[in-house]
Design a protein around this motif. Structure first.
Motif, short mmCIF file in Angstrom:
data_model
loop_
_atom_site.label_atom_id
_atom_site.label_comp_id
_atom_site.label_asym_id
_atom_site.label_seq_id
_atom_site.Cartn_x
_atom_site.Cartn_y
_atom_site.Cartn_z
N PHE A 34 0.82 -1.21 0.00
CA PHE A 34 0.00 0.00 0.00
C PHE A 34 0.86 1.26 0.00
N LEU A 35 1.89 1.30 0.85
CA LEU A 35 2.68 2.52 0.97
C LEU A 35 3.53 2.77 -0.27
N THR A 36 4.04 1.71 -0.89
CA THR A 36 4.81 1.89 -2.12
C THR A 36 3.95 2.52 -3.21
N MET A 37 2.71 1.98 -3.36
CA MET A 37 1.80 2.56 -4.36
C MET A 37 1.44 3.99 -3.99
N ARG A 38 1.25 4.25 -2.69
CA ARG A 38 0.88 5.59 -2.25
C ARG A 38 2.01 6.59 -2.52
N ILE A 39 3.25 6.16 -2.26
CA ILE A 39 4.40 7.05 -2.51
C ILE A 39 4.48 7.40 -3.99
N GLN A 40 4.27 6.42 -4.86
CA GLN A 40 4.31 6.68 -6.29
C GLN A 40 3.22 7.66 -6.71
N ALA A 52 7.19 11.78 1.70
CA ALA A 52 8.22 11.55 2.70
C ALA A 52 7.63 10.90 3.95
N LYS A 53 6.42 11.33 4.35
CA LYS A 53 5.77 10.72 5.50
C LYS A 53 5.45 9.25 5.22
N ALA A 54 4.94 8.97 4.02
CA ALA A 54 4.62 7.59 3.66
C ALA A 54 5.88 6.73 3.64
N GLU A 97 -4.41 2.50 5.05
CA GLU A 97 -5.50 3.15 4.31
C GLU A 97 -6.30 4.07 5.22
N TYR A 98 -6.65 3.58 6.43
CA TYR A 98 -7.46 4.38 7.36
C TYR A 98 -6.60 5.31 8.22
N ASP A 99 -5.28 5.08 8.21
CA ASP A 99 -4.34 5.85 9.02
C ASP A 99 -4.72 5.76 10.51
N LEU A 100 -5.03 4.54 10.93
CA LEU A 100 -5.42 4.27 12.31
C LEU A 100 -4.85 2.92 12.73
#
Length: 337
Positions: A34-40, A52-54, A97-100
């Motif tokens: 999830f984070l790799t896709m989010r960073i891209q 950078a946070k991701a 995804e929910y950041d929780l």
């Protein structure tokens, strides 16, 4: 009995460990996370601060480590950020995804899932066992034939289709609010008799829909097993000695057919949970099914892994309980014969 319990408990622990490995491997099979896709995505949008946070979260949760280290970190056997913090330490992970925290995402859904499916499990046994006994004893009667026919219909009817039918017609004909587990007006209200009544009414349709196929299958299987036992020599001898029909049925044939159905308790509850995913989506039930589907789609690995492991725990704990009950009612199992 104590030695039997300890042996089964040790087997359960080893089984859960093996299942956790399989769950982690299956979740990691799709490429990326999830984070790799989010960073891209964030880099493509030019949001370098969020990227950078991701990336920080990716390194903090060890997603840049080899797979075996990620697994040990998730379990709690490999240090992460200088400390051991995993499932064994009570840290169920972070939902990206929910950041929780995962437990905050699924906390209420776990309770709703257990309530719905335990109620369905009780409904199955309370309805199926008496009907199976009746259809076996009165197998040539019109009522027994009708029950058998309805059991066939129950097996053939898709649960999500039945949910859609009830969703439409019960609301149209009787004005019953279907969907969720409580009326929207009472969702945030403190617990009261009115709220309990609303929950009870909302449970009726999900329980019937989820339990229908399992109830029909149990009726068919128990009826077939009882018919096989009723004509065996020991049952005929019991009736020939003057034992009443009801007592002769319950004391001998009925006890003989109980073992496989007690053993099925361990498999039935997780089967109901996994089989109720579509029903939960149709009826808007706040259970873990829809959350699991979304987590797998978004590769939210800690959230998906926890839910799958939760179902696995229900399976092995249910099987442990079933084995202990079988050991109590059947001495042959207790003494290992």
């Amino acid at each position: 009995m104590t030695r039997y319990f300890l042996r089964r408990f040790a087997t359960m622990a080893v089984t859960l460990l093996a299942i956790s490995v399989l769950i982690f491997v299956v979740i990691k099979l799709p490429p990326g996370d999830f984070l790799t896709m989010r960073i891209q995505e964030l880099m493509a949008e030019g949001d370098s601060a969020a990227a950078a946070k991701a990336d920080f979260l990716r390194r903090a949760y060890g997603l840049d480590l080899p797979g075996w280290q990620q697994y040990l970190s998730w379990i709690g056997l490999w240090p992460r950020a200088g400390a051991y913090s995993g499932l064994l330490q009570g840290n169920f992970g972070w939902s990206f995804e929910y950041d929780l925290p995962v437990i905050d995402v699924v906390g209420d859904a776990l309770g709703a899932t257990l309530i719905v499916n335990l109620a369905a499990l009780v409904f199955i046994h309370l309805l199926a066992i008496p009907l199976a006994v009746f259809t076996a004893v009165r197998r040539r009667g019109i009522v027994a034939e009708a029950i058998t026919f309805l059991a066939y219909l129950g097996l053939a009817t898709p649960s999500f289709l039945l949910a859609l039918i009830l969703l439409f017609y019960l609301n149209r004909w009787f004005g019953i609010s279907i969907g969720g587990l409580v009326d929207p007006d009472l969702a945030d209200a403190p617990f009261s008799l009115e709220k309990l009544g609303s929950i009870t009414v909302h449970l009726i349709v999900p329980i019937v829909v989820i339990a229908l196929a399992s109830t029909a299958a149990m009726i068919r299987r128990m009826k077939a097993n009882l018919l096989d036992e009723l004509h065996k020599p020991y049952a005929v001898t019991a009736r020939a000695k003057g034992l009443g029909p009801t007592r002769a049925l319950l004391k001998y044939p009925f006890r003989m057919v109980l073992n496989p159905f007690v053993a099925d308790i361990g498999n039935m509850l997780p089967g109901l949970i996994s089989g109720s995913v579509l029903v939960s989506l149709v009826l808007s039930l706040p259970t873990v099914g829809p959350i699991l589907v979304q987590a797998l789609r978004m590769q939210d690995q800690y959230l998906a892994g926890f839910i799958l492991l939760f179902v696995a725990v229900l399976t092995v704990v249910g099987m442990l309980i079933a084995d202990l009950v079988l050991a109590l009612i059947d001495p042959r199992i207790r003494f290992g014969k």
